[in-house]
Design a protein around this motif. Structure first.
Motif, PDB file in Angstrom:
ATOM      1  N   ASP A 138     -16.888 -15.116 -15.341  1.00  0.00           N
ATOM      2  CA  ASP A 138     -16.898 -13.804 -15.995  1.00  0.00           C
ATOM      3  C   ASP A 138     -16.692 -12.791 -14.868  1.00  0.00           C
ATOM      4  O   ASP A 138     -17.602 -12.500 -14.106  1.00  0.00           O
ATOM      5  CB  ASP A 138     -18.251 -13.628 -16.696  1.00  0.00           C
ATOM      6  CG  ASP A 138     -18.418 -12.261 -17.334  1.00  0.00           C
ATOM      7  OD1 ASP A 138     -17.499 -11.423 -17.244  1.00  0.00           O
ATOM      8  OD2 ASP A 138     -19.502 -12.018 -17.918  1.00  0.00           O
ATOM      9  N   THR A 139     -15.476 -12.281 -14.762  1.00  0.00           N
ATOM     10  CA  THR A 139     -15.087 -11.486 -13.595  1.00  0.00           C
ATOM     11  C   THR A 139     -15.146  -9.998 -13.919  1.00  0.00           C
ATOM     12  O   THR A 139     -14.403  -9.520 -14.777  1.00  0.00           O
ATOM     13  CB  THR A 139     -13.651 -11.830 -13.165  1.00  0.00           C
ATOM     14  OG1 THR A 139     -12.742 -11.485 -14.221  1.00  0.00           O
ATOM     15  CG2 THR A 139     -13.500 -13.318 -12.856  1.00  0.00           C
TER      16      THR A 139
ATOM     17  N   GLN B  39     -12.175  -3.459 -11.989  1.00  0.00           N
ATOM     18  CA  GLN B  39     -11.555  -2.277 -12.599  1.00  0.00           C
ATOM     19  C   GLN B  39     -10.162  -2.030 -12.025  1.00  0.00           C
ATOM     20  O   GLN B  39      -9.847  -2.513 -10.929  1.00  0.00           O
ATOM     21  CB  GLN B  39     -12.392  -1.032 -12.281  1.00  0.00           C
ATOM     22  CG  GLN B  39     -13.854  -1.163 -12.638  1.00  0.00           C
ATOM     23  CD  GLN B  39     -14.632   0.071 -12.258  1.00  0.00           C
ATOM     24  OE1 GLN B  39     -14.766   0.380 -11.079  1.00  0.00           O
ATOM     25  NE2 GLN B  39     -15.132   0.793 -13.246  1.00  0.00           N
ATOM     26  N   THR B  40      -9.393  -1.213 -12.723  1.00  0.00           N
ATOM     27  CA  THR B  40      -8.098  -0.780 -12.184  1.00  0.00           C
ATOM     28  C   THR B  40      -8.304  -0.204 -10.783  1.00  0.00           C
ATOM     29  O   THR B  40      -7.526  -0.468  -9.860  1.00  0.00           O
ATOM     30  CB  THR B  40      -7.493   0.310 -13.100  1.00  0.00           C
ATOM     31  OG1 THR B  40      -7.403  -0.219 -14.422  1.00  0.00           O
ATOM     32  CG2 THR B  40      -6.118   0.736 -12.615  1.00  0.00           C
TER      33      THR B  40
ATOM     34  N   ASN C 136      -8.852   0.138 -22.111  1.00  0.00           N
ATOM     35  CA  ASN C 136      -9.676   1.330 -21.902  1.00  0.00           C
ATOM     36  C   ASN C 136      -9.046   2.530 -22.565  1.00  0.00           C
ATOM     37  O   ASN C 136      -7.916   2.877 -22.245  1.00  0.00           O
ATOM     38  CB  ASN C 136      -9.760   1.675 -20.417  1.00  0.00           C
ATOM     39  CG  ASN C 136     -10.580   0.681 -19.672  1.00  0.00           C
ATOM     40  OD1 ASN C 136     -10.970  -0.325 -20.230  1.00  0.00           O
ATOM     41  ND2 ASN C 136     -10.841   0.969 -18.413  1.00  0.00           N
TER      42      ASN C 136
ATOM     43  N   ARG D 118     -19.708   0.805 -20.388  1.00  0.00           N
ATOM     44  CA  ARG D 118     -19.416   2.130 -19.845  1.00  0.00           C
ATOM     45  C   ARG D 118     -20.570   3.083 -20.123  1.00  0.00           C
ATOM     46  O   ARG D 118     -21.196   3.027 -21.177  1.00  0.00           O
ATOM     47  CB  ARG D 118     -18.152   2.706 -20.495  1.00  0.00           C
ATOM     48  CG  ARG D 118     -16.906   1.867 -20.362  1.00  0.00           C
ATOM     49  CD  ARG D 118     -16.355   1.809 -18.989  1.00  0.00           C
ATOM     50  NE  ARG D 118     -16.183   3.117 -18.391  1.00  0.00           N
ATOM     51  CZ  ARG D 118     -15.700   3.298 -17.162  1.00  0.00           C
ATOM     52  NH1 ARG D 118     -15.343   2.261 -16.420  1.00  0.00           N
ATOM     53  NH2 ARG D 118     -15.575   4.510 -16.673  1.00  0.00           N
TER      54      ARG D 118
ATOM     55  N   GLY E 155     -12.346  -7.902 -18.660  1.00  0.00           N
ATOM     56  CA  GLY E 155     -11.936  -6.735 -19.430  1.00  0.00           C
ATOM     57  C   GLY E 155     -13.065  -6.014 -20.114  1.00  0.00           C
ATOM     58  O   GLY E 155     -12.992  -4.811 -20.343  1.00  0.00           O
TER      59      GLY E 155
ATOM     60  N   ASP F 151     -19.883   2.215 -14.948  1.00  0.00           N
ATOM     61  CA  ASP F 151     -20.527   1.172 -15.746  1.00  0.00           C
ATOM     62  C   ASP F 151     -22.031   1.131 -15.505  1.00  0.00           C
ATOM     63  O   ASP F 151     -22.509   1.478 -14.425  1.00  0.00           O
ATOM     64  CB  ASP F 151     -19.969  -0.218 -15.376  1.00  0.00           C
ATOM     65  CG  ASP F 151     -18.590  -0.458 -15.961  1.00  0.00           C
ATOM     66  OD1 ASP F 151     -18.361  -0.071 -17.108  1.00  0.00           O
ATOM     67  OD2 ASP F 151     -17.740  -1.036 -15.255  1.00  0.00           O
TER      68      ASP F 151
ATOM     69  N   PRO G  57     -17.567  -6.725 -21.487  1.00  0.00           N
ATOM     70  CA  PRO G  57     -18.660  -7.693 -21.479  1.00  0.00           C
ATOM     71  C   PRO G  57     -18.351  -8.823 -22.461  1.00  0.00           C
ATOM     72  O   PRO G  57     -17.829  -8.580 -23.542  1.00  0.00           O
ATOM     73  CB  PRO G  57     -19.855  -6.870 -21.964  1.00  0.00           C
ATOM     74  CG  PRO G  57     -19.496  -5.445 -21.681  1.00  0.00           C
ATOM     75  CD  PRO G  57     -18.011  -5.369 -21.851  1.00  0.00           C
TER      76      PRO G  57
END
Ligand code: 7RM
Length: 635
Positions: free
Chosen positions: A397-398, A401-402, A513, A502, A373, A487, A375
């Motif tokens: 740590d994935t 994005q939508t 967001n 961002r 979601g 990003d 950093p």
């Protein structure tokens, strides 16, 4: 070699190389071996980032619910598909087997059909995290309707604009929702929104909180009696691989939210394949993602990805602090959760609490910890690793994005050595590039730039609903032949990526967001306001909080500023939602503007975070003198 399940680092590199050298063969093998197609594709991939047009598995036919449900019935009919953990820990959890899920999805699908919903129609789903939410998504997919889930924290206005943008025919909601010790009257929010939604014919209402609500004659229907009367058999609609599966709205830096359109075949393949590897899911494991299904994380990694793998997925209705800050850990212990996936903002909130909230519970079932979601800062990463993972469960740590539909850059647990704050390596099939400001690819390692993706992957969003031009403009115009993520990122000496945040006007607050424009629009509706600018500033739990600079039409001390602050936040709550409320409001007599009239947010950002050094070149401003005034006012 099985490409589907990566088990060690060498294998990752082999699979990754193959995915780049022969992307079509690679994806065809994944798609062929692990899914149920009614008809095979004619063409694996055709693409053109200039148009842009991207098609995966063209000509193939399938239904995603057959892959997520029916094909598991023979071997796993009595295995749990969904564990529903209610808001109130004293209410019993519900274990829904694959067979029960099948029956409930079919009943819901039959109710929708009976009310006239057909293939291609849009259905808006505005529900809390209860089983009917997952079931509604799947029921839409069963009959080929396009779901548009709106997070049930959005206001009437926000809901209405999303319903109207895609002309939804039906809304599925509930009387209300439980959220910690509070209840929320969802139905009245829906009623407010629907005053301006002419396309909605029916509203199906789940009874969740037994509240006394008004039902509009001819439009609103209680769902349960209809489900009880419906058949538990519903033949799946046969869909083309490129038929839309859902629309999900995401904030942009300007203008109204963008309805990202995801299609069926590629989305299924990619979410299932990433789920399997990123969580190293094994049969019998219990997986829990704490996101809300109102966001992409919930779509891909509570519903579709896990179910396509025949997994057991937990749905939690409540919040981390209710009845106390031990709730997450109590749930991990209770359901013996093996994979746990949450957001940095939740980790930071939990890390602030007394450690006994965590130590009271047995977390030994955990094998993989995920983060998504925003950093994850170093401190939060270590707290997660030390206290939750106890140095034995790797953290994934994935980054995604939508728009990407699925996880893009991530460690594979027990395969990729992790590094705090780094999302590490691209998933097979993903070809990242870092770009400099003049549009060149930055080669080599130990560099930073703007993150782009060079080549399509199966779950990339295909368009913005009703506005293909905006899709092109937002994602494919900044750099030629590249998908631009918005990003910034850096690449270290071994090629690991760290996402730095961002580079546009999207602010991530508690993992949500938020575009600045709709919030500023809401503030500007206040009769006393002339102009406003929103920026993010660091917040130890939310990651970022919102800081608003507000110019009033009439300057001077005559108005009660506290009252004004409340009125402004109330407007934001009504127009956008409570998550967009401002933590700080500074009334000011001027905003720094460029000569072309653009507000210089860079300067406002620095002032909001009390970083007054190096404000950069202010000489090009139209009104450089206002900068010192704003600094003085802020103190
Ligand atoms: C899945 C999701 C997308 C934006 C994205 C980033 C940020 C997400 C990470 C991250 C750093 C991460 N979809 N983001 N994951 N930043 N590390 N692991 O969040 O559309 O809601 O947001 O979120 O800025 O562009 S989203």
């Amino acid at each position: 070699m099985s490409n589907y399940h990566i088990k060690h680092l060498e294998e990752y590199y082999q699979v990754y190389r193959k995915s780049v050298r022969e992307p079509e063969n690679f994806w065809a093998e994944v798609a062929e071996e692990h899914f149920m197609w009614r008809k095979r594709w004619d063409n694996v991939l055709s693409w053109d980032f200039k148009k842009p047009e991207i098609k995966w598995f063209e000509g193939a036919q399938l239904n995603i619910t057959e892959n997520c449900i029916d094909r598991h019935l023979r071997t796993k009919g009595d295995h749990t598909a969904i564990i529903f953990e209610p808001n109130n820990p004293d209410e019993t959890a519900e274990h829904i087997t694959y067979q029960q899920l099948h029956d409930r999805v079919c009943q819901m699908a039959n109710v929708m059909k009976d009310k006239g919903v057909k293939k291609g129609d849009r259905v808006c789903i505005y529900l809390p995290m209860i089983p009917e939410l997952a079931i509604s998504l799947l029921a839409c997919a069963r009959i080929g309707a396009i779901h548009s889930v709106v997070f049930a924290g959005f206001s009437s206005k926000a809901l209405a604009s999303r319903i109207n943008d895609s002309a939804c025919k039906m809304v599925i909601t509930s009387d209300g929702s439980y959220r910690g010790s509070k209840t929320i009257d969802l139905k009245s929010i829906v009623d407010g929104g629907l005053e301006s939604c002419p396309t909605v014919e029916n509203v199906l209402v789940v009874n969740r909180i037994n509240s006394d609500i008004t039902m509009k004659e001819g439009r609103d229907l209680w769902l349960q009696p209809l489900l009880d009367a419906a058949s538990a058999v519903c033949e799946p609609e046969i869909m083309n691989a490129e038929d839309p599966l859902f629309i999900l709205y995401t904030s942009g830096s300007t203008g109204k939210p963008k309805g990202m359109v995801h299609t069926t075949g590629g989305y299924m393949v990619y979410t299932a394949y990433t789920f399997k590897n990123v969580f190293q899911y094994k049969d019998g494991d219990v997986y829990w993602c704490t996101a809300d299904i109102g966001w992409i994380t919930g779509h891909s990694y509570i519903v579709y990805g896990p179910l396509a793998n025949g997994a057991t997925t937990v749905m939690f209705e409540g919040v981390p602090q209710y009845p106390d800050f031990g709730r997450f850990w109590q749930i991990v212990e209770k359901h013996k959760v093996n994979q746990f996936y949450t957001a940095p903002t939740a980790i930071r909130a939990l890390a602030k609490q007394n450690i006994s909230f965590l130590e009271n519970y047995d977390l030994s079932s955990l094998k993989v910890l995920g983060s998504v979601g925003e950093p994850i800062n170093e401190e939060a990463w270590h707290w997660y690793n030390d206290n939750v993972g106890k140095h034995k469960s790797p953290i994934v740590d994935t980054w995604w994005q939508t728009e990407t539909g699925g996880i893009m850059i991530t460690p594979i647990p027990y395969v990729t050595p992790t590094k705090p704050t780094y999302a590490t390596l691209p998933f097979p099939g993903i070809q990242p590039a870092l770009m400099d400001e003049s549009g060149n690819v930055i080669k080599g390692n130990q560099v930073d730039g703007r993150l782009c993706i060079k080549f399509p992957w199966p779950s990339i969003a295909r368009t913005i609903w009703g506005n293909h031009e905006r899709y092109k403009e937002t994602y494919f115009s900044a750099y030629e032949n590249m998908y631009f993520t918005g990003d910034g990122a850096l690449r270290d000496e071994v090629g690991y990526y760290r996402i730095t945040g961002r580079v546009d006007d999207v602010i991530i607050v508690s993992g949500h967001n938020l575009g600045t424009a709709p919030i500023e629009d809401a503030i500007n509706e206040h009769p006393a306001v002339a102009e406003s600018a929103i920026v993010g500033f660091p917040h130890d739990v939310k990651g970022n909080a919102l800081y608003g600079y507000v110019m009033l039409k009439e300057t001077g001390e005559s108005r009660d500023q506290n009252n004004l602050r409340n009125e402004i936040n109330q407007l934001i709550k009504d127009r956008v939602g409570a998550i967009a409320k401002l933590d700080k409001i500074q009334f000011t007599d001027g905003l720094p503007k460029t000569r072309s009239g653009k507000i210089m947010r860079r300067i406002l950002r620095k002032i909001a975070s009390k970083d007054f050094s190096n404000l950069g070149d202010t000489s090009t401003l139209l009104n450089p003198e206002c900068v010192q005034v704003i600094i003085d006012e802020s103190l």
